[in-house]
Scaffold this active site. Structure first.
Site, mmCIF file in Angstrom:
data_model
loop_
_atom_site.group_PDB
_atom_site.id
_atom_site.type_symbol
_atom_site.label_atom_id
_atom_site.label_comp_id
_atom_site.label_asym_id
_atom_site.label_seq_id
_atom_site.Cartn_x
_atom_site.Cartn_y
_atom_site.Cartn_z
ATOM 1 C CG ASN A 14 -1.744 1.209 1.386
ATOM 2 O OD1 ASN A 14 -1.836 2.006 0.449
ATOM 3 N ND2 ASN A 14 -2.359 1.391 2.545
ATOM 4 C CD1 TRP A 15 3.555 1.011 -2.900
ATOM 5 C CD2 TRP A 15 3.566 2.210 -4.800
ATOM 6 N NE1 TRP A 15 4.282 0.309 -3.822
ATOM 7 C CE2 TRP A 15 4.311 1.014 -4.998
ATOM 8 C CE3 TRP A 15 3.434 3.111 -5.850
ATOM 9 C CZ2 TRP A 15 4.928 0.720 -6.228
ATOM 10 C CZ3 TRP A 15 4.046 2.810 -7.069
ATOM 11 C CH2 TRP A 15 4.783 1.636 -7.249
ATOM 12 C CE LYS A 16 -0.029 3.310 4.733
ATOM 13 N NZ LYS A 16 -0.094 3.416 6.168
ATOM 14 C CG HIS A 21 -5.924 1.592 4.905
ATOM 15 N ND1 HIS A 21 -5.513 2.534 5.813
ATOM 16 C CD2 HIS A 21 -4.890 0.718 4.762
ATOM 17 C CE1 HIS A 21 -4.277 2.254 6.199
ATOM 18 N NE2 HIS A 21 -3.882 1.153 5.573
ATOM 19 C CD GLU A 52 -3.181 5.239 6.601
ATOM 20 O OE1 GLU A 52 -3.143 5.361 5.365
ATOM 21 O OE2 GLU A 52 -2.255 4.712 7.259
ATOM 22 C CD GLU A 109 -3.838 -2.999 7.032
ATOM 23 O OE1 GLU A 109 -2.709 -3.206 6.594
ATOM 24 O OE2 GLU A 109 -4.471 -1.954 6.821
ATOM 25 N N GLY A 112 1.928 1.748 10.725
ATOM 26 C CA GLY A 112 2.860 2.879 10.640
ATOM 27 C C GLY A 112 3.515 3.238 11.954
ATOM 28 C CB SER A 158 4.818 -2.298 11.842
ATOM 29 O OG SER A 158 4.346 -0.986 12.110
ATOM 30 N N GLY A 207 2.576 -1.348 4.295
ATOM 31 C CA GLY A 207 2.618 0.083 4.013
ATOM 32 C C GLY A 207 4.050 0.554 3.798
ATOM 33 N N GLY A 208 4.642 1.101 4.844
ATOM 34 C CA GLY A 208 5.972 1.725 4.757
ATOM 35 C C GLY A 208 7.008 0.887 4.025
HETATM 36 C C1 PEP Z 1 -0.999 -0.201 5.857
HETATM 37 O O1 PEP Z 1 -1.004 0.945 5.474
HETATM 38 O O2 PEP Z 1 -1.905 -0.962 5.483
HETATM 39 C C2 PEP Z 1 0.066 -0.648 6.758
HETATM 40 C C3 PEP Z 1 -0.043 -1.830 7.296
HETATM 41 O O3 PEP Z 1 1.092 0.232 6.980
HETATM 42 P P1 PEP Z 1 2.506 -0.107 7.686
HETATM 43 O O4 PEP Z 1 3.016 -1.386 7.063
HETATM 44 O O5 PEP Z 1 3.372 1.061 7.382
HETATM 45 O O6 PEP Z 1 2.231 -0.292 9.146
#
Ligand code: PEP
Length: 255
Positions: free
Chosen positions: A11-13, A100, A102, A172, A178, A218, A239-240
């Site tokens: 997920n590049w956001k 998601h 967010e 999640e 994050g 994470s 994500g990251g």
């Molecule tokens: C996400 O955005 O779905 C996510 C899990 O982010 P991260 O891996 O950065 O925690």
């Protein structure tokens, strides 16, 4: 046990310029083709403006796909700034993240709205990656199990058996997104098993056993192997760590 798809989705956001996104996509494509087991599906969920160029870079691969991060619940019309499921499908993009945390937190997306988005995505033959998960205060009150069951129930339990089989679920925990704080593999396994049992109560064990449930929060190259080793963890939503080609590839190699 039924064969479920193993999926690692990035997920590049809201990150990267077009040039950076193109470079990341071509690096990931090369590494995935050379190094990742062929039964692992990789999905790159990009900002909508990068869907087409990234799809072009990935070509017609049967193991690495592009995905959107959201779609409108509406079919078409006067909804400035929105992207419909039909548009996403017409660009040959097969996946879409829905719900998601967010989107739930910053854009007020809730169960009834997400039900409509799930329906819109499935109507146009997109695979929704449906996210659920509890915030920290809910876990601290030990209410995470009932909240997550409710999230799944309110947006997915109206589906037919044939349609629920097309859905991918991502568990999640919001406190792990994050933050660098990962759920332990036991915490992830416990929640995935609870979600699968809940799906089985509605759709039957045979169907529940076919639905891939990804863990997100994470995930990185150092913890992915242990997380993915759990029997009900069928991959990750990342994500990251999906913004770095080497790190993301190592995660995709962790089955
Ligand atoms: C996400 O955005 O779905 C996510 C899990 O982010 P991260 O891996 O950065 O925690």
């Amino acid at each position: 046990m039924a064969m479920r798809k193993k999926i690692v989705a990035g997920n590049w956001k809201m990150n990267k310029t077009l040039e950076e996104a193109s470079m990341l996509a071509s690096e990931v494509k090369g590494m995935v083709e050379d190094e990742v087991k062929s039964d692992t599906i990789v999905v790159l969920c990009t900002p909508s403006i990068f869907l087409l160029p990234v799809r072009k870079i990935l070509g017609d691969s049967n193991r690495i796909f592009v995905g959107a991060q959201n779609c409108s619940e509406h079919e078409s019309g006067a909804y400035t700034g929105e992207t419909s499921a039909a548009m996403i499908k017409s660009a040959n993009v097969p996946y879409v993240i829905l719900g998601h945390s967010e989107r739930r937190q910053y854009f007020g997306e809730n169960g009834p709205l997400l039900t409509k988005k799930v329906d819109a995505a499935l109507k146009h033959d997109l695979t929704p990656i449906f996210c659920c998960g509890e915030p920290l205060d809910v876990r601290e009150k030990n209410a995470h199990e009932s909240l997550v069951k409710k999230q799944v129930e309110e947006s997915l339990f109206h589906l037919s058996d044939a349609l629920i089989r097309k859905v991918v679920i991502a568990y999640e925990p919001v406190w792990a997104i994050g933050t660098g704080k990962t759920a332990t593999s036991q915490q992830a396994q416990d929640m995935h098993a609870i979600i699968r049992k809940h799906l089985a109560s509605k759709f039957g064990q045979g169907t529940a056993d076919l639905i891939s449930i990804l863990y997100g929060g994470s995930v990185n190259a150092a913890n992915a192997k242990e997380l993915f080793a759990s029997p009900d963890v069928d991959g990750g939503l990342v994500g990251g760590a999906s913004l770095k080609s080497r790190e993301f590839t190592e995660i995709a190699k962790s089955f």
